[in-house]
Design an enzyme around this catalytic site. Structure first.
Site, PDB file in Angstrom:
ATOM      1  N   ASP A 245       0.854  -1.199   0.000  1.00 19.40           N
ATOM      2  CA  ASP A 245       0.000   0.000   0.000  1.00 19.40           C
ATOM      3  C   ASP A 245       0.886   1.244   0.000  1.00 19.40           C
ATOM      4  OD1 ASP A 245      -2.380  -1.383  -0.057  1.00 19.40           O
ATOM      5  OD2 ASP A 245      -2.541  -1.499   2.123  1.00 19.40           O
ATOM      6  N   TYR A 316      -1.889  -5.587  -9.413  1.00 15.70           N
ATOM      7  CA  TYR A 316      -1.621  -4.191  -9.107  1.00 15.70           C
ATOM      8  C   TYR A 316      -0.592  -3.610 -10.072  1.00 15.70           C
ATOM      9  CZ  TYR A 316      -1.205   0.076  -6.503  1.00 15.70           C
ATOM     10  OH  TYR A 316      -1.228   1.410  -6.164  1.00 15.70           O
TER      11      TYR A 316
HETATM   12  C1  LIG Z   1      -1.573  -2.477  -3.380  1.00 14.99           C
HETATM   13  S1  LIG Z   1      -2.047  -4.071  -2.863  1.00 14.99           S
HETATM   14  C2  LIG Z   1      -0.981  -5.108  -3.817  1.00 14.99           C
HETATM   15  C3  LIG Z   1      -1.455  -6.531  -3.864  1.00 14.99           C
HETATM   16  C4  LIG Z   1      -0.563  -7.518  -4.632  1.00 14.99           C
HETATM   17  N1  LIG Z   1       0.698  -7.726  -3.955  1.00 14.99           N
HETATM   18  C5  LIG Z   1      -0.350  -7.071  -6.041  1.00 14.99           C
HETATM   19  O1  LIG Z   1       0.789  -6.695  -6.364  1.00 14.99           O
HETATM   20  O2  LIG Z   1      -1.327  -7.103  -6.810  1.00 14.99           O
HETATM   21  C6  LIG Z   1      -1.367  -4.187  -1.225  1.00 14.99           C
HETATM   22  C7  LIG Z   1      -1.935  -5.336  -0.433  1.00 14.99           C
HETATM   23  O3  LIG Z   1      -1.251  -5.434   0.796  1.00 14.99           O
HETATM   24  C8  LIG Z   1      -2.176  -5.790   1.812  1.00 14.99           C
HETATM   25  N2  LIG Z   1      -1.625  -5.354   3.095  1.00 14.99           N
HETATM   26  C9  LIG Z   1      -1.520  -4.100   3.569  1.00 14.99           C
HETATM   27  N3  LIG Z   1      -0.956  -4.096   4.777  1.00 14.99           N
HETATM   28  C10 LIG Z   1      -0.676  -5.387   5.094  1.00 14.99           C
HETATM   29  C11 LIG Z   1      -0.102  -6.039   6.209  1.00 14.99           C
HETATM   30  N4  LIG Z   1       0.310  -5.353   7.286  1.00 14.99           N
HETATM   31  N5  LIG Z   1       0.010  -7.373   6.186  1.00 14.99           N
HETATM   32  C12 LIG Z   1      -0.397  -8.092   5.119  1.00 14.99           C
HETATM   33  N6  LIG Z   1      -0.947  -7.522   4.035  1.00 14.99           N
HETATM   34  C13 LIG Z   1      -1.100  -6.188   4.007  1.00 14.99           C
HETATM   35  C14 LIG Z   1      -3.452  -5.071   1.407  1.00 14.99           C
HETATM   36  O4  LIG Z   1      -4.629  -5.678   1.934  1.00 14.99           O
HETATM   37  C15 LIG Z   1      -3.403  -5.154  -0.092  1.00 14.99           C
HETATM   38  O5  LIG Z   1      -4.121  -6.260  -0.602  1.00 14.99           O
END
Ligand SMILES: C[S@@+](CC[C@H](N)C(=O)[O-])C[C@H]1O[C@@H](n2cnc3c(N)ncnc32)[C@H](O)[C@@H]1O
Length: 335
Positions: A245, A316
């Site tokens: 994120d 993403y």
């Molecule tokens: C921008 S998305 C990217 C998803 C994937 N990695 C991609 O590249 O398509 C970031 C993901 O990280 C997850 N996320 C955020 N903080 C996290 C944490 N502390 N632990 C695990 N996942 C987390 C969010 O729910 C989200 O699905």
């Protein structure tokens, strides 16, 4: 298929008296309260005390079953033990149960079936054969095992999640799971744990796991911090942080994954020499990554616009490319 010529007249069960809650395990291991439940989904379990041996528990369950069947131990023609693990090498657990039921000198046949997880089915099969051939009318079949005997309570091992000692990789925030499933399929010799609190992402991952037929993926449907808190030190052989994120506003930069709050626990669970990969389309995120990750105990190995050879573009990343943003990749190695 042949019909089984037997009727189950009574059943019984016994659970050890002592209840061990997940909060007690948290305290014992020095974990944050709620971690054990968050990781395994179990609130409490029963743990056998010294006097609660396999045969003692089986005898208690047998008494309950016989009460339901309206019979006494003297009515039994055969006792079959179907435990996964024997209480002692000799005499068999069935003989110990026979004795506990007051049948020590009765001559009632009692023996164990040593067929591990198939034991109960095999024992029922043998009971049916004895009934069908007229050698017995009433058979007691029992199974009683104490799993806690084999546990080392001080060492909750990540490898145990996969049932063996294979290398364990970690993907933080797997989104829809495409990259993680690709890695699991490309490297069947490793086990990969993915963390994702976004429940729709977890649902998407399950479909992909089924379609790819991979069996080396484990999911923590929650925050990576909770998982890192409970993983043993130096247990992770590779970690991926793909498009975390971005938290674009400056006042939110401390919420990014690449902050000591996340990186110090990550460094603790990674093996010396283990690789940590970060992909992002946000230049300021990469700036912070290159600053903060080395401070947590990693060396920079490579950084640039070229992805890794075994990379699979994520959902993403595809969105970022459509919107004209440029991917950046960095590789670190744990010191
Ligand atoms: C921008 S998305 C990217 C998803 C994937 N990695 C991609 O590249 O398509 C970031 C993901 O990280 C997850 N996320 C955020 N903080 C996290 C944490 N502390 N632990 C695990 N996942 C987390 C969010 O729910 C989200 O699905």
């Amino acid at each position: 298929m042949f019909p089984i010529p037997l009727t189950i007249r009574g059943t019984g069960s016994y659970q050890p008296r002592r209840v061990l809650t997940s909060e007690e395990i948290d305290a014992r291991l020095g974990w944050r309260p709620g971690s054990c439940h968050a990781l395994y989904g179990i609130r409490s379990r029963h743990v056998a005390d010294e006097d609660e041996t396999s045969s003692a528990m089986a005898a208690e369950a047998a008494r309950e079953a016989m009460e339901m069947a309206e019979c006494t131990p003297r009515d039994l023609d055969l006792i079959i033990g179907a435990c996964g693990v024997m209480e002692q090498p000799i005499p068999s657990t069935a003989v110990l149960v026979q004795d506990r039921l007051g049948l020590g000198r009765s001559g009632t046949p009692a023996w164990d079936v040593n067929a591990t997880c198939l034991g109960f089915m095999k024992a029922m099969d043998l009971a049916a054969l004895h009934i069908a051939t007229g050698r017995a009318k009433r058979v007691l079949v029992f199974s009683s095992d104490i799993a806690s005997v084999g546990l080392d309570w001080r060492r909750p091992d990540a490898a145990a999640i996969f049932g063996d000692a294979r290398p364990v990789w970690l993907e933080v925030g797997f989104g829809g799971g495409e990259h993680m499933v690709h890695m699991a399929a490309s490297y069947p010799e490793i086990g990969i744990i993915g963390c994702e609190p976004f429940i729709n992402g977890v649902a998407m991952l399950l479909g992909k796991i089924r379609a790819a037929g991979v069996g080396n993926v484990s999911v923590h449907p929650g925050d990576a911090r909770d998982l890192m808190d409970v993983l043993p030190p130096a247990s992770i052989a590779k970690a991926f942080l793909n498009y975390p994120d971005p938290w674009p506003k400056a006042r939110h930069h401390r919420r990014r994954f690449v902050t000591p709050e996340h990186l110090i626990p990550l460094a603790r669970v990674m093996q010396p020499g283990a690789e940590f990969r970060v992909a992002t389309d946000i230049p300021d995120y990469m700036r912070q990554t290159l600053e903060e990750v080395p401070l947590a105990g990693f060396d920079l190995v490579a950084e640039g616009p070229e992805p890794w050879q075994d990379w699979l573009s994520t959902r993403y990343e595809q969105k970022a490319l459509r919107e004209g943003r440029v991917p950046h990749y960095a590789t670190f190695r744990r010191r």
